[in-house]
Write a protein that holds these residues in place. Structure first.
Motif, PDB file in Angstrom:
ATOM      1  N   UNK A 227      -9.376   2.422 -10.210  1.00 32.48           N
ATOM      2  CA  UNK A 227      -9.511   3.716 -10.877  1.00 32.48           C
ATOM      3  C   UNK A 227      -8.841   4.847 -10.103  1.00 32.48           C
ATOM      4  N   UNK A 228      -8.013   4.477  -9.123  1.00 35.24           N
ATOM      5  CA  UNK A 228      -7.341   5.486  -8.324  1.00 35.24           C
ATOM      6  C   UNK A 228      -8.156   5.879  -7.105  1.00 35.24           C
ATOM      7  N   UNK A 229      -7.582   6.751  -6.282  1.00 32.60           N
ATOM      8  CA  UNK A 229      -8.265   7.198  -5.079  1.00 32.60           C
ATOM      9  C   UNK A 229      -7.290   7.424  -3.946  1.00 32.60           C
ATOM     10  N   UNK A 230      -7.849   7.647  -2.772  1.00 35.93           N
ATOM     11  CA  UNK A 230      -7.050   7.952  -1.584  1.00 35.93           C
ATOM     12  C   UNK A 230      -6.856   6.676  -0.757  1.00 35.93           C
ATOM     13  N   UNK A 231      -5.594   6.306  -0.585  1.00 37.61           N
ATOM     14  CA  UNK A 231      -5.223   5.103   0.152  1.00 37.61           C
ATOM     15  C   UNK A 231      -4.465   5.500   1.418  1.00 37.61           C
ATOM     16  N   UNK A 232      -4.788   4.887   2.543  1.00 40.39           N
ATOM     17  CA  UNK A 232      -4.087   5.166   3.797  1.00 40.39           C
ATOM     18  C   UNK A 232      -3.466   3.877   4.333  1.00 40.39           C
ATOM     19  N   UNK A 233      -2.242   4.010   4.805  1.00 37.91           N
ATOM     20  CA  UNK A 233      -1.549   2.942   5.521  1.00 37.91           C
ATOM     21  C   UNK A 233      -1.134   3.476   6.881  1.00 37.91           C
ATOM     22  N   UNK A 234      -1.361   2.687   7.915  1.00 41.38           N
ATOM     23  CA  UNK A 234      -1.088   3.112   9.283  1.00 41.38           C
ATOM     24  C   UNK A 234       0.287   2.587   9.688  1.00 41.38           C
ATOM     25  N   UNK A 235       1.198   3.517   9.975  1.00 36.71           N
ATOM     26  CA  UNK A 235       2.602   3.181  10.200  1.00 36.71           C
ATOM     27  C   UNK A 235       2.944   3.386  11.670  1.00 36.71           C
ATOM     28  N   UNK A 236       3.549   2.380  12.296  1.00 36.51           N
ATOM     29  CA  UNK A 236       3.974   2.522  13.681  1.00 36.51           C
ATOM     30  C   UNK A 236       4.928   3.695  13.819  1.00 36.51           C
ATOM     31  N   UNK A 237       4.791   4.456  14.884  1.00 31.85           N
ATOM     32  CA  UNK A 237       5.690   5.584  15.111  1.00 31.85           C
ATOM     33  C   UNK A 237       5.522   6.626  14.034  1.00 31.85           C
ATOM     34  N   UNK A 238       6.604   6.906  13.346  1.00 28.89           N
ATOM     35  CA  UNK A 238       6.613   7.896  12.266  1.00 28.89           C
ATOM     36  C   UNK A 238       7.219   7.260  11.026  1.00 28.89           C
ATOM     37  N   UNK A 239       6.673   7.526   9.832  1.00 27.03           N
ATOM     38  CA  UNK A 239       7.202   6.886   8.615  1.00 27.03           C
ATOM     39  C   UNK A 239       8.653   7.224   8.299  1.00 27.03           C
ATOM     40  N   UNK A 240       9.215   8.257   8.944  1.00 30.15           N
ATOM     41  CA  UNK A 240      10.572   8.670   8.602  1.00 30.15           C
ATOM     42  C   UNK A 240      11.644   7.976   9.423  1.00 30.15           C
TER      43      UNK A 240
ATOM     44  N   UNK B 108       8.335   4.119  -2.834  1.00 28.18           N
ATOM     45  CA  UNK B 108       9.234   4.485  -3.925  1.00 28.18           C
ATOM     46  C   UNK B 108       9.366   3.385  -4.959  1.00 28.18           C
ATOM     47  N   UNK B 109       9.311   2.145  -4.524  1.00 29.77           N
ATOM     48  CA  UNK B 109       9.357   1.029  -5.480  1.00 29.77           C
ATOM     49  C   UNK B 109       8.134   1.044  -6.403  1.00 29.77           C
ATOM     50  N   UNK B 110       6.969   1.399  -5.847  1.00 29.18           N
ATOM     51  CA  UNK B 110       5.779   1.481  -6.690  1.00 29.18           C
ATOM     52  C   UNK B 110       5.925   2.594  -7.728  1.00 29.18           C
ATOM     53  N   UNK B 111       6.466   3.735  -7.300  1.00 27.60           N
ATOM     54  CA  UNK B 111       6.717   4.832  -8.248  1.00 27.60           C
ATOM     55  C   UNK B 111       7.683   4.392  -9.329  1.00 27.60           C
ATOM     56  N   UNK B 112       8.777   3.768  -8.901  1.00 23.50           N
ATOM     57  CA  UNK B 112       9.793   3.328  -9.861  1.00 23.50           C
ATOM     58  C   UNK B 112       9.235   2.291 -10.823  1.00 23.50           C
ATOM     59  N   UNK B 113       8.224   1.549 -10.366  1.00 30.71           N
ATOM     60  CA  UNK B 113       7.595   0.544 -11.225  1.00 30.71           C
ATOM     61  C   UNK B 113       6.553   1.112 -12.170  1.00 30.71           C
ATOM     62  N   UNK B 114       6.354   2.435 -12.130  1.00 32.44           N
ATOM     63  CA  UNK B 114       5.448   3.076 -13.079  1.00 32.44           C
ATOM     64  C   UNK B 114       4.073   3.404 -12.554  1.00 32.44           C
ATOM     65  N   UNK B 115       3.813   3.126 -11.277  1.00 31.71           N
ATOM     66  CA  UNK B 115       2.501   3.450 -10.744  1.00 31.71           C
ATOM     67  C   UNK B 115       2.353   4.965 -10.608  1.00 31.71           C
ATOM     68  N   UNK B 116       1.190   5.467 -10.974  1.00 29.04           N
ATOM     69  CA  UNK B 116       0.880   6.890 -10.816  1.00 29.04           C
ATOM     70  C   UNK B 116       0.462   7.110  -9.364  1.00 29.04           C
ATOM     71  N   UNK B 117       1.415   7.556  -8.546  1.00 31.27           N
ATOM     72  CA  UNK B 117       1.192   7.616  -7.112  1.00 31.27           C
ATOM     73  C   UNK B 117       1.808   8.886  -6.545  1.00 31.27           C
ATOM     74  N   UNK B 118       1.080   9.502  -5.648  1.00 33.41           N
ATOM     75  CA  UNK B 118       1.565  10.673  -4.936  1.00 33.41           C
ATOM     76  C   UNK B 118       1.587  10.326  -3.452  1.00 33.41           C
ATOM     77  N   UNK B 119       2.729  10.537  -2.825  1.00 37.60           N
ATOM     78  CA  UNK B 119       2.917  10.125  -1.439  1.00 37.60           C
ATOM     79  C   UNK B 119       2.851  11.337  -0.516  1.00 37.60           C
TER      80      UNK B 119
END
Length: 254
Positions: free
Chosen positions: A100-113, A123-134
């Motif tokens: 039903x949606x919610x706040x999801x966290x992923x822990x990324x080594x260093x910095x995500x950029x 971005x693949x999830x967005x392109x696949x139609x998922x309602x997602x805000x990053x």
């Protein structure tokens, strides 16, 4: 709506977390932790330790098996297929645990950029139609941890810095016009392809962790030491994360 927080966690040391990262973790409905196989069990152990140290409430934590990249396939094709498989794994976990949606966290080594593909996978999830805000929570990079460990500035006075990969260094050598070079994602001492004269190297592995290893000096002298030590550490731990900075002396008239 999935409100996805990609949280930079530095090099695995809980002291590297920012206050923003800690708030984002504690406000999550779900934290996903990837398992990368027995050989890299230290990596999920560090994520578990970070969660145990900074979480102050009942945040749900779910572990999942991360797909493995095909090491025998053409590199870019293999990476694209791997990213697609990871995106599918994320989507499966989201459907199971946040239907039903919610706040999801992923822990990324260093910095995500910086040399991390979590943003591309999201971005693949967005392109696949998922309602997602990053949302991105920046973290300490391995470059920062390296220069801090050696107590050196990243750049020479008013000078530029080139950041590249071990694959590119091995294929093309020292980049034209570069005096300071940071090399990441090096699977096997690509500095060995260089003529070492006039080059100084600062190297670090497992930066910020209990098993941190450092070396530095003229490349002709330090390079063989680093290569031998790196091989020994990889056997001992079953995996290695390292990064290095090299600086080339300015030659009059060059």
């Amino acid at each position: 709506m999935i409100d996805l927080h990609l949280i930079g966690i530095g090099t695995g040391n809980p002291d590297h977390l920012t206050a923003e990262a800690i708030r984002a973790m504690n406000s999550a409905d779900l934290i996903l932790l990837p398992r990368k196989g027995r050989a890299k069990s230290d990596l999920i152990d560090l994520r578990r330790a970070i969660c145990a140290e900074v979480l102050t409430g009942p945040v749900r934590i779910v572990e999942f098996d991360l797909p493995v990249r095909d090491a025998d396939a053409v590199y870019l094709d293999a990476v694209n297929d791997w990213h697609a498989a990871i995106a599918a794994a994320w989507a499966t976990q989201i459907a199971m645990h946040l239907p039903d949606g919610g706040r999801l966290a992923l822990l990324v080594w260093g910095d995500p950029s910086l040399y991390d593909s979590s943003l591309r996978i999201a971005g693949r999830l967005k392109d696949g139609g998922m309602d997602i805000r990053v949302r991105v929570v920046p973290g300490i990079t391995s470059i920062q941890a390296l220069t801090a460990a050696h107590a050196i500035p990243l750049n020479p006075l008013a000078g530029p810095v080139t950041v590249t990969t071990g694959r590119m260094l091995r294929a093309h050598g020292w980049p034209d016009g570069a005096d300071t070079l940071v090399v990441m994602l090096d699977s096997g001492c690509a500095f060995e392809v260089l003529e070492p004269e006039g080059i100084t190297i600062w190297w670090g592995a497992y930066l910020g962790m209990a098993q941190e290893a450092l070396d530095q000096g003229p490349l002709a002298e330090a390079g063989p030491r680093i290569a031998a030590h790196r091989a020994e550490l990889r056997v001992r731990h079953g995996w290695i994360m390292d990064v290095y900075l090299m600086r080339r002396e300015q030659i009059d008239g060059s």
